[in-house]
Write a protein that holds these residues in place. Structure first.
Motif, PDB file in Angstrom:
ATOM      1  N   GLU A 171       0.823  -1.207   0.000  1.00 41.22           N
ATOM      2  CA  GLU A 171       0.000   0.000   0.000  1.00 41.22           C
ATOM      3  C   GLU A 171       0.856   1.255   0.000  1.00 41.22           C
ATOM      4  O   GLU A 171       0.456   2.292  -0.538  1.00 41.22           O
ATOM      5  N   ALA A 172       2.045   1.180   0.620  1.00 44.97           N
ATOM      6  CA  ALA A 172       2.939   2.340   0.707  1.00 44.97           C
ATOM      7  C   ALA A 172       4.380   1.854   0.662  1.00 44.97           C
ATOM      8  O   ALA A 172       4.674   0.689   0.938  1.00 44.97           O
ATOM      9  N   GLU A 173       5.285   2.783   0.333  1.00 46.38           N
ATOM     10  CA  GLU A 173       6.683   2.396   0.175  1.00 46.38           C
ATOM     11  C   GLU A 173       7.342   2.022   1.501  1.00 46.38           C
ATOM     12  O   GLU A 173       8.385   1.362   1.500  1.00 46.38           O
ATOM     13  N   ASN A 174       6.771   2.411   2.604  1.00 47.73           N
ATOM     14  CA  ASN A 174       7.360   2.053   3.904  1.00 47.73           C
ATOM     15  C   ASN A 174       6.823   0.725   4.440  1.00 47.73           C
ATOM     16  O   ASN A 174       7.101   0.341   5.566  1.00 47.73           O
ATOM     17  N   GLN A 175       6.049   0.036   3.611  1.00 53.92           N
ATOM     18  CA  GLN A 175       5.497  -1.253   4.002  1.00 53.92           C
ATOM     19  C   GLN A 175       6.191  -2.370   3.217  1.00 53.92           C
ATOM     20  O   GLN A 175       6.702  -2.135   2.110  1.00 53.92           O
ATOM     21  N   PRO A 176       6.206  -3.579   3.745  1.00 52.21           N
ATOM     22  CA  PRO A 176       6.811  -4.695   3.013  1.00 52.21           C
ATOM     23  C   PRO A 176       5.888  -5.179   1.893  1.00 52.21           C
ATOM     24  O   PRO A 176       4.659  -5.022   1.962  1.00 52.21           O
ATOM     25  N   PHE A 177       6.498  -5.769   0.869  1.00 51.69           N
ATOM     26  CA  PHE A 177       5.709  -6.366  -0.204  1.00 51.69           C
ATOM     27  C   PHE A 177       5.062  -7.656   0.291  1.00 51.69           C
ATOM     28  O   PHE A 177       5.663  -8.436   1.040  1.00 51.69           O
ATOM     29  N   LYS A 178       3.807  -7.885  -0.136  1.00 55.31           N
ATOM     30  CA  LYS A 178       3.106  -9.118   0.183  1.00 55.31           C
ATOM     31  C   LYS A 178       2.575  -9.742  -1.115  1.00 55.31           C
ATOM     32  O   LYS A 178       2.157  -9.033  -2.027  1.00 55.31           O
ATOM     33  N   PRO A 179       2.605 -11.061  -1.208  1.00 60.04           N
ATOM     34  CA  PRO A 179       2.131 -11.719  -2.437  1.00 60.04           C
ATOM     35  C   PRO A 179       0.614 -11.632  -2.575  1.00 60.04           C
ATOM     36  O   PRO A 179      -0.128 -11.781  -1.595  1.00 60.04           O
ATOM     37  N   LEU A 180       0.183 -11.356  -3.812  1.00 64.08           N
ATOM     38  CA  LEU A 180      -1.244 -11.303  -4.107  1.00 64.08           C
ATOM     39  C   LEU A 180      -1.703 -12.559  -4.839  1.00 64.08           C
ATOM     40  O   LEU A 180      -2.747 -13.125  -4.544  1.00 64.08           O
ATOM     41  N   LEU A 181      -0.932 -12.979  -5.830  1.00 62.56           N
ATOM     42  CA  LEU A 181      -1.282 -14.184  -6.566  1.00 62.56           C
ATOM     43  C   LEU A 181      -0.017 -14.783  -7.160  1.00 62.56           C
ATOM     44  O   LEU A 181       1.006 -14.111  -7.310  1.00 62.56           O
ATOM     45  N   THR A 182      -0.095 -16.059  -7.485  1.00 66.23           N
ATOM     46  CA  THR A 182       1.042 -16.787  -8.047  1.00 66.23           C
ATOM     47  C   THR A 182       0.610 -17.453  -9.343  1.00 66.23           C
ATOM     48  O   THR A 182      -0.506 -17.985  -9.450  1.00 66.23           O
ATOM     49  N   THR A 183       1.492 -17.410 -10.331  1.00 66.74           N
ATOM     50  CA  THR A 183       1.192 -18.015 -11.628  1.00 66.74           C
ATOM     51  C   THR A 183       2.284 -19.014 -11.985  1.00 66.74           C
ATOM     52  O   THR A 183       3.447 -18.859 -11.612  1.00 66.74           O
ATOM     53  N   LYS A 184       1.897 -20.041 -12.752  1.00 62.47           N
ATOM     54  CA  LYS A 184       2.870 -21.015 -13.230  1.00 62.47           C
ATOM     55  C   LYS A 184       3.240 -20.658 -14.667  1.00 62.47           C
ATOM     56  O   LYS A 184       2.633 -19.771 -15.284  1.00 62.47           O
ATOM     57  N   MET A 185       4.283 -21.317 -15.198  1.00 62.33           N
ATOM     58  CA  MET A 185       4.728 -21.018 -16.548  1.00 62.33           C
ATOM     59  C   MET A 185       3.576 -21.208 -17.545  1.00 62.33           C
ATOM     60  O   MET A 185       2.843 -22.196 -17.472  1.00 62.33           O
ATOM     61  N   GLY A 186       3.458 -20.272 -18.445  1.00 63.20           N
ATOM     62  CA  GLY A 186       2.367 -20.302 -19.420  1.00 63.20           C
ATOM     63  C   GLY A 186       1.250 -19.354 -19.042  1.00 63.20           C
ATOM     64  O   GLY A 186       0.581 -18.795 -19.910  1.00 63.20           O
ATOM     65  N   ASP A 187       1.057 -19.199 -17.736  1.00 58.93           N
ATOM     66  CA  ASP A 187       0.074 -18.222 -17.261  1.00 58.93           C
ATOM     67  C   ASP A 187       0.725 -16.843 -17.199  1.00 58.93           C
ATOM     68  O   ASP A 187       1.906 -16.713 -16.876  1.00 58.93           O
ATOM     69  N   THR A 188      -0.051 -15.836 -17.506  1.00 61.56           N
ATOM     70  CA  THR A 188       0.464 -14.465 -17.508  1.00 61.56           C
ATOM     71  C   THR A 188      -0.479 -13.563 -16.738  1.00 61.56           C
ATOM     72  O   THR A 188      -1.688 -13.594 -16.938  1.00 61.56           O
ATOM     73  N   PHE A 189       0.111 -12.776 -15.849  1.00 58.66           N
ATOM     74  CA  PHE A 189      -0.634 -11.705 -15.193  1.00 58.66           C
ATOM     75  C   PHE A 189       0.350 -10.563 -15.005  1.00 58.66           C
ATOM     76  O   PHE A 189       1.196 -10.599 -14.111  1.00 58.66           O
ATOM     77  N   VAL A 190       0.274  -9.593 -15.888  1.00 56.98           N
ATOM     78  CA  VAL A 190       1.240  -8.497 -15.896  1.00 56.98           C
ATOM     79  C   VAL A 190       0.521  -7.181 -15.652  1.00 56.98           C
ATOM     80  O   VAL A 190      -0.233  -6.707 -16.508  1.00 56.98           O
ATOM     81  N   PRO A 191       0.717  -6.563 -14.491  1.00 48.56           N
ATOM     82  CA  PRO A 191       0.108  -5.250 -14.249  1.00 48.56           C
ATOM     83  C   PRO A 191       0.742  -4.209 -15.165  1.00 48.56           C
ATOM     84  O   PRO A 191       1.956  -4.203 -15.362  1.00 48.56           O
ATOM     85  N   VAL A 192      -0.077  -3.345 -15.729  1.00 47.27           N
ATOM     86  CA  VAL A 192       0.441  -2.342 -16.653  1.00 47.27           C
ATOM     87  C   VAL A 192       0.183  -0.918 -16.181  1.00 47.27           C
ATOM     88  O   VAL A 192       0.821   0.017 -16.660  1.00 47.27           O
ATOM     89  N   MET A 193      -0.740  -0.752 -15.209  1.00 45.70           N
ATOM     90  CA  MET A 193      -1.102   0.603 -14.812  1.00 45.70           C
ATOM     91  C   MET A 193      -2.068   0.555 -13.631  1.00 45.70           C
ATOM     92  O   MET A 193      -2.903  -0.348 -13.534  1.00 45.70           O
ATOM     93  N   PHE A 194      -1.936   1.510 -12.727  1.00 47.82           N
ATOM     94  CA  PHE A 194      -2.918   1.663 -11.657  1.00 47.82           C
ATOM     95  C   PHE A 194      -4.167   2.363 -12.191  1.00 47.82           C
ATOM     96  O   PHE A 194      -4.095   3.138 -13.160  1.00 47.82           O
ATOM     97  N   THR A 195      -5.299   2.106 -11.567  1.00 51.80           N
ATOM     98  CA  THR A 195      -6.491   2.900 -11.865  1.00 51.80           C
ATOM     99  C   THR A 195      -6.265   4.324 -11.356  1.00 51.80           C
ATOM    100  O   THR A 195      -5.315   4.593 -10.610  1.00 51.80           O
ATOM    101  N   GLY A 196      -7.116   5.231 -11.754  1.00 50.26           N
ATOM    102  CA  GLY A 196      -6.910   6.644 -11.440  1.00 50.26           C
ATOM    103  C   GLY A 196      -6.795   6.945  -9.961  1.00 50.26           C
ATOM    104  O   GLY A 196      -6.098   7.886  -9.561  1.00 50.26           O
ATOM    105  N   ASP A 197      -7.438   6.136  -9.123  1.00 50.04           N
ATOM    106  CA  ASP A 197      -7.403   6.378  -7.686  1.00 50.04           C
ATOM    107  C   ASP A 197      -6.266   5.631  -6.979  1.00 50.04           C
ATOM    108  O   ASP A 197      -6.173   5.624  -5.758  1.00 50.04           O
ATOM    109  N   ASN A 198      -5.386   4.994  -7.770  1.00 49.89           N
ATOM    110  CA  ASN A 198      -4.231   4.253  -7.239  1.00 49.89           C
ATOM    111  C   ASN A 198      -4.622   3.071  -6.355  1.00 49.89           C
ATOM    112  O   ASN A 198      -3.820   2.611  -5.533  1.00 49.89           O
ATOM    113  N   LYS A 199      -5.847   2.562  -6.533  1.00 50.85           N
ATOM    114  CA  LYS A 199      -6.304   1.453  -5.686  1.00 50.85           C
ATOM    115  C   LYS A 199      -6.264   0.114  -6.409  1.00 50.85           C
ATOM    116  O   LYS A 199      -5.814  -0.891  -5.865  1.00 50.85           O
ATOM    117  N   ASN A 200      -6.777   0.078  -7.625  1.00 55.66           N
ATOM    118  CA  ASN A 200      -6.808  -1.169  -8.380  1.00 55.66           C
ATOM    119  C   ASN A 200      -5.747  -1.165  -9.478  1.00 55.66           C
ATOM    120  O   ASN A 200      -5.135  -0.131  -9.772  1.00 55.66           O
TER     121      ASN A 200
END
Length: 808
Positions: free
Chosen positions: A387-416
């Motif tokens: 949520e913020a740069e002073n927080q640690p990263f936490k895993p949201l989802l995991t993909t195996k080879m062949g599956d793709t989930f690549v974030p390209v941009m935040f929504t305008g409110d920086n939430k999704n």
């Protein structure tokens, strides 16, 4: 301002690897000598053509006696005609060449031009011309330069030192073909005619052809980008044979060149602020890119990443923080990239995010905060979030080879997050994802036939304006009516052309490029409020579109029933019957061919060749099933897809089965080697450009920053231990005994992806079999030739090689 050209640097290295083996920029090696019939054909054409041009007459030059040795005097007579040299007013200098001799004007004309070096003791005009002497004559007469082709003569120690370099030059330019030089051997009239024919390039010259150099000239102007405030334009144009950055005020003609690179073209640039630009360059193709900053007047240039053996990549230009940028660098550990916040004024670099060892991609929100990371071991990837740069990263989802989930941009409110995803489906779609619920909240767009390949974002609106997907051509799915109207208005202004919008300004100004399969591109400035269209520049104004060929989409079935898509380009005006064919497999291989202008393809088509491009299994863009169908199929089903394309065109009657060549770069270079080794009956010639020959050594020498993708290579290509038998079977190096067709090999000495050893190995193995292999090695290039002089050497040699083996 909407900056449509702003790249999204949230790609994981897995996606970056889809381009890893693609680029070259192409060429290769000759496996066997031409047949006697080919040599006789050249000799016959040579004599006939030289006579038609008035270069030989059969009397004073003795050319009627084809099998008899040509004298030094007769050679001088012919060369004077060819070079149109004026004889000096006084014909003296050689004791054995009298002014009244019929050959005297020619001999003294050559002496005056510095082409012969006899002395006062004599020229020996009646002596037979030796091969060594002819080599020196031709090297001087036609200014034959070193083109990088490695020459090995078995009798090199018998070549007089004064002629040694010239003996190399003539073979480099495909005049001599034997692995022995026979320096003292007398040259016959017929041999002299054949050599002259080739030295003049008459084997590839034809009335009305677009000059080779026109296809491969550097663009007149290219890469236009508008400053954030829309007041200035930056672009690249040639200076001292390298592409450099130029800036001019929008609407004005006066420009200022702000870089002065002479060794290597600028690799790319971007606006940092309204007053500063960033640009990348490497050294001799090593791909250790340094990031520089400069003022728009070219002053105060600074290397922001002045570290040895380090590769820099721009993570975010931080548009809302004028003095800072985020840059990824592997200076701490060559295998991984940390993120640094760099002050572009002072050059101060502060560590912004340390890579624990498994992060392959980073992404910022709209405020420039690093909030997304991708971790990967090559097969399994995890989306990490905070949520913020002073927080640690936490895993949201995991993909195996062949599956793709690549974030390209935040929504305008920086939430999704907006992401490209093929989770739970075959084709990649654009989705919106909620980190809070760890769920996809909606699918914005998907296509049933192909993957979504890109998005057009609007940071100001906090939304995606359109999704991009490629079938035969580029298509758009619009999410914003204003943008759709803008695109339609622009397309109506340039009918018959494809359009790509580069950027827009708040006052309605639009920078875009139009292009087609016959035109490299034209840059325009469009005022959407007034409808006024201003042409900025043609990328290649010297290209005559009316002489270019149509690139036509094609589809055919593979032997096991897959639909294979690609493109077929036929020579302009040619009947689709019994044509010579060049199969041009793309690199990657996890990439795909697309429709558009290609100098290389247009060049080949202009020389009379049909060109087939195939998106074989394992290519990207057609869904994960199609991509996965290429797993561990190098040299097997992937190669069969190319062979099936050749057989389809032969069955259709379009192609002459005896005149088929295969040429490609990177993976395409591998496919060329594999084609000659595993289907020797299909191809009459092959060209491998920075192509792997030994899969074991290829995998053993991956660049350190690809280490996280090693498991992916093992799954998609093969594991050197578990799949030893497979990798042995698909490595052309171990099957050179099956190669029958001539091969031409091309390599950059500094290639970090496909090391020089890959080409060295295959050339050495063939030479051990007594096969003479033309091998072009450029010491100042990497994975593909960037310098225009090297590119011209490549295509000149390629033109002669293909003509020799497909056209004679």
């Amino acid at each position: 301002m909407n900056k449509f050209s702003k790249r999204i640097y949230a790609l994981t290295l897995t996606m970056a690897m889809s381009m890893a083996l693609i680029q070259p920029a192409v060429q290769a090696a000759e496996a066997v000598k031409p047949t006697a019939a080919v040599s006789e054909s050249i000799a016959s054409k040579a004599t006939q053509t030289l006579q038609q041009l008035g270069y030989i007459d059969g009397t004073t030059d003795g050319m009627k006696e084809v099998a008899a040795p040509i004298t030094r005097a007769e050679a001088a007579i012919i060369l004077q005609r060819v070079l149109e040299l004026d004889a000096p007013p006084v014909l003296t200098g050689f004791a054995d060449v009298h002014p009244h001799d019929v050959s005297a004007p020619a001999i003294y004309a050559l002496k005056q031009g510095g082409l012969i070096q006899g002395n006062v003791k004599g020229y020996a005009p009646d002596a037979p011309l030796t091969r060594a002497q002819m080599a020196s004559l031709f090297t001087r007469a036609f200014e034959l330069k070193d083109n990088g082709i490695q020459v090995v003569y078995s009798d090199a120690d018998q070549i007089p030192a004064v002629h040694a370099t010239d003996a190399i030059r003539v073979k480099q330019h495909f005049i001599m073909e034997s692995s022995t030089f026979n320096a003292k051997q007398a040259v016959t009239h017929g041999e002299f005619a054949s050599a002259l024919y080739l030295a003049l390039g008459l084997d590839v010259k034809k009335e009305g052809l677009t000059p080779l150099e026109d296809f491969f000239k550097q663009p007149a102007q290219a890469g236009f980008q508008m400053s954030p405030d829309g007041k200035n334009l930056a672009y690249m144009e040639p200076w001292n044979n390298q592409m450099n950055i130029v800036v001019k005020e929008n609407g004005q003609d006066k420009s200022v060149r702000i870089t002065s690179e002479t060794d290597r073209s600028i690799a790319g640039f971007a606006w940092a602020t309204n007053e500063k630009l960033l640009y990348f360059k490497d050294a001799a193709g090593d791909e250790n890119y340094h990031l520089y900053v400069t003022d728009i007047n070219g002053k105060n240039s600074k290397d922001l990443t002045p570290y040895s053996n380090t590769r820099a990549m721009l993570i975010d230009s931080l548009e809302n923080i004028p003095d800072e940028i985020l840059v990824g660098m592997n200076k701490r550990d060559p295998k991984i990239f940390d993120v640094y916040r760099i002050n572009i004024n002072t050059g101060e670099a502060v560590l912004a995010a340390e890579n624990p060892g498994n992060i392959t991609g980073w992404m910022t929100d709209h405020e420039g905060k690093i909030r997304v990371a991708i971790s990967s071991d090559g097969n399994v990837s995890s989306l990490m979030y905070r949520e913020a740069e002073n927080q640690p990263f936490k895993p949201l989802l995991t993909t195996k080879m062949g599956d793709t989930f690549v974030p390209v941009m935040f929504t305008g409110d920086n939430k999704n997050l907006y992401a490209v995803s093929n989770l739970d489906q075959d084709k990649m779609a654009i989705v919106e994802y909620s980190p809070a619920t760890k769920q996809v909240t909606k699918t914005l767009f998907e296509n049933k036939d192909v993957d979504v390949s890109n998005i057009i974002p609007s940071k100001e609106k906090g939304k995606i304006l359109a999704a991009v997907y490629v079938t035969d051509k580029v298509n758009y799915e619009y999410f914003d009516n204003g943008f759709k109207t803008l695109m339609q208005d622009i397309q109506a202004k340039v009918p018959g052309k494809e359009v790509s919008i580069l950027s827009t300004s708040d006052n309605g100004q639009v920078l875009f490029i139009s292009y087609s399969d016959k035109a490299m591109g034209t840059y325009y400035f469009y005022d959407s409020k007034t409808g006024k269209l201003d042409k900025l520049a043609d990328t290649a104004p010297w290209i005559d579109e009316s002489k270019m060929a149509d690139m036509k989409p094609v589809t055919y079935k593979s032997r096991d029933g897959l639909d294979l898509h690609g493109y077929l380009t036929l020579p302009p005006g040619a009947k689709a019957s019994e044509l010579p064919l060049v199969v041009l497999p793309h690199g990657g291989p996890w990439a795909r061919d697309t429709w558009g202008y290609s100098p290389e393809i247009q060049f080949l088509a202009s020389r009379g060749y049909a060109v087939l491009q195939v998106n074989f299994r394992g290519s990207a863009g057609y869904g994960k099933k199609f991509l996965d169908a290429g797993n561990k199929q190098w040299g097997k089903a992937m190669q069969d897809d190319l062979t099936d394309g050749v057989n389809w065109l032969v069955k259709e009657g379009t192609v002459d089965p005896k005149r088929v060549a295969i040429y490609g770069g990177s993976y395409g270079g591998y496919a060329a080697l594999a084609g000659l080794a595993f289907t020797p009956e299909v191809y009459a010639a092959g060209i491998s450009y920075v192509g792997p020959s030994n899969i074991f050594t290829l995998l053993n020498s991956l660049p350190p920053y690809w280490e996280s993708e090693r498991n992916m290579f093992y799954e998609r290509v093969g594991d050197p231990v578990k799949d030893k038998e497979l990798l042995t079977a698909i490595s052309p190096l171990f099957h050179v005994d099956q190669m029958k067709a001539p091969l031409f090999v091309v390599q950059g000495a500094n290639d970090p992806r496909v090391k020089q050893a890959e080409s060295d190995q295959i050339v050495e193995a063939l030479r051990k079999r007594g096969v003479d292999v033309p091998y072009m090695l450029k010491t100042n290039e990497g994975h593909g030739f960037a310098n225009v002089d090297n590119q011209l050497d490549l295509y000149r040699a390629m033109e002669k090689f293909l003509s020799r083996h497909l056209m004679q």
